[in-house]
Design a protein around this motif. Structure first.
Motif, mmCIF file in Angstrom:
data_model
loop_
_atom_site.group_PDB
_atom_site.id
_atom_site.type_symbol
_atom_site.label_atom_id
_atom_site.label_comp_id
_atom_site.label_asym_id
_atom_site.label_seq_id
_atom_site.Cartn_x
_atom_site.Cartn_y
_atom_site.Cartn_z
ATOM 1 N N ALA A 132 -4.664 -8.904 -5.069
ATOM 2 C CA ALA A 132 -3.687 -8.241 -5.918
ATOM 3 C C ALA A 132 -4.255 -7.052 -6.679
ATOM 4 C CB ALA A 132 -3.117 -9.251 -6.928
ATOM 5 N N ASP A 133 -5.566 -6.802 -6.548
ATOM 6 C CA ASP A 133 -6.217 -5.818 -7.412
ATOM 7 C C ASP A 133 -6.282 -4.412 -6.836
ATOM 8 O OD1 ASP A 133 -8.066 -6.157 -5.405
ATOM 9 O OD2 ASP A 133 -9.598 -7.089 -6.672
ATOM 10 N N GLY A 134 -5.626 -4.176 -5.699
ATOM 11 C CA GLY A 134 -5.568 -2.833 -5.138
ATOM 12 C C GLY A 134 -6.732 -2.447 -4.258
ATOM 13 N N GLN A 135 -7.691 -3.349 -4.048
ATOM 14 C CA GLN A 135 -8.868 -3.003 -3.243
ATOM 15 C C GLN A 135 -8.549 -2.929 -1.752
ATOM 16 O OE1 GLN A 135 -12.144 -5.612 -4.060
ATOM 17 N NE2 GLN A 135 -12.254 -5.079 -6.225
ATOM 18 N N HIS A 136 -7.564 -3.682 -1.306
ATOM 19 C CA HIS A 136 -7.270 -3.752 0.122
ATOM 20 C C HIS A 136 -6.224 -2.710 0.527
ATOM 21 C CE1 HIS A 136 -8.609 -8.247 -0.008
ATOM 22 N NE2 HIS A 136 -9.631 -7.407 0.010
ATOM 23 N N PRO A 137 -6.370 -2.132 1.721
ATOM 24 C CA PRO A 137 -5.506 -1.022 2.140
ATOM 25 C C PRO A 137 -4.176 -1.495 2.719
ATOM 26 C CG PRO A 137 -7.168 -1.412 3.810
ATOM 27 C CD PRO A 137 -7.437 -2.408 2.702
ATOM 28 N N ALA A 138 -3.115 -1.422 1.932
ATOM 29 C CA ALA A 138 -1.803 -1.893 2.383
ATOM 30 C C ALA A 138 -1.317 -1.142 3.612
ATOM 31 C CB ALA A 138 -0.790 -1.753 1.247
ATOM 32 N N GLU A 139 -1.755 0.106 3.786
ATOM 33 C CA GLU A 139 -1.294 0.885 4.935
ATOM 34 C C GLU A 139 -1.771 0.295 6.263
ATOM 35 O OE1 GLU A 139 -5.186 2.811 3.565
ATOM 36 O OE2 GLU A 139 -3.369 1.969 2.628
ATOM 37 N N ARG A 140 -2.732 -0.622 6.228
ATOM 38 C CA ARG A 140 -3.227 -1.256 7.453
ATOM 39 C C ARG A 140 -2.458 -2.529 7.810
ATOM 40 N NH1 ARG A 140 -8.130 -0.010 9.344
ATOM 41 N NH2 ARG A 140 -7.196 -0.888 11.236
ATOM 42 N N ILE A 141 -1.522 -2.931 6.958
ATOM 43 C CA ILE A 141 -0.787 -4.169 7.226
ATOM 44 C C ILE A 141 -0.123 -4.161 8.606
ATOM 45 C CG2 ILE A 141 1.206 -5.579 6.532
ATOM 46 C CD1 ILE A 141 0.479 -4.938 3.612
ATOM 47 N N PRO A 142 0.637 -3.127 8.985
ATOM 48 C CA PRO A 142 1.279 -3.171 10.315
ATOM 49 C C PRO A 142 0.288 -3.294 11.460
ATOM 50 C CG PRO A 142 2.285 -1.475 8.946
ATOM 51 C CD PRO A 142 1.055 -1.935 8.217
#
Length: 259
Positions: free
Chosen positions: A99-109
């Motif tokens: 939840a802390d923003g470290q992971h790249p949400a744009e890579r989810i797909p």
């Protein structure tokens, strides 16, 4: 992009455990929702005021569900709670992200597509660190990675600690229900080792990671002494389990190479 076009009918959802994350959770959530539906947040006994705001957001967003644990139980416990609820709702896979923003949400797909192509596997983010990443964290994780690969006879765990992953729910749920200590910070490496033991193949995908300073709104609950003691204890019991499983693992590795 419309919300309906983001919805994945194949049984994959995004699961975000959250404990006192500060404002970053809302940025993380917005970024994840821009890429995927549904997204579930498991609030792990937060006391920073984010729970009420997350619940309010869920009232107006049909692609968001917020589950609340009344007391802090640990990352692994939050993920297990989410897994059980997700399976009840008919989902087969979860992508976990912090939840802390470290992971790249744009890579989810991309990660979800990798999982759809190999649904029996776990899709593991392999972090690519920027130059400003804390050196102690970067080098320290190499110790855990070395142990994890030894404990699995080098089945191919690219990174044992990075929590941006897609798990098949059923095998992970079975493992976690059998092992009651997989409930806290040390959940991530234990999960991948035990899934490897269960025959779940790891697929590694290089992924950027960002560490935020306190001035940038970053929140870290990492405690160097406590959490390294947790990791040491976890790898001790895993190594003992590895020795007991060694003949079976050797046979599996021999057959996989000959095949």
């Amino acid at each position: 992009m419309s919300d309906s076009s983001l919805f994945d009918p194949s049984g994959h959802l995004v699961l975000i455990p959250s404990y006192n994350p500060g404002e970053k959770v809302f940025e993380t959530l917005a970024a994840a929702r821009a890429q995927w539906s549904p997204v579930w947040v498991v609030v792990d006994g937060s006391t920073d005021g984010t729970t009420e705001r997350l619940l309010a957001l869920a009232q107006t967003d049909p692609g968001l569900r917020v589950l609340v644990l009344p007391e802090n139980q640990g990352k692994g416990a939050a993920i297990l709670y989410g897994l059980l609820e997700a399976q009840k709702a008919g989902f087969t896979h979860v992508l976990t992200m912090d939840a802390d923003g470290q992971h790249p949400a744009e890579r989810i797909p991309d990660f979800m597509q990798q999982s759809r192509l190999a649904p029996e596997a776990m899709i593991l983010g392999k972090p690519v660190f920027a130059a400003d990443a804390p050196k102690l964290r970067v080098y320290g994780r190499q110790v855990s990675n070395t142990w994890a690969n030894l404990e699995t006879l080098w089945m191919g765990i690219g990174d044992s600690l990075f929590g941006f992953r897609v798990y098949p729910i059923e095998p992970l749920k079975k493992i976690m229900l059998r092992h009651r200590w997989m409930r806290r910070f040390d959940f991530d490496p234990e999960a991948v080792v035990r899934l490897c033991w269960a025959g779940v193949r790891p697929i590694n995908v290089p992924t950027t990671v960002r560490y935020f300073t306190a001035e940038e709104g970053g929140v870290s609950h990492f405690n160097y002494l406590r959490d390294n003691l947790l990791l040491t204890g976890m790898h001790t019991r895993l190594f003992l389990g590895f020795l007991w499983r060694l003949p079976k693992l050797l046979v599996r590795r021999l057959f996989s190479r000959s095949g």
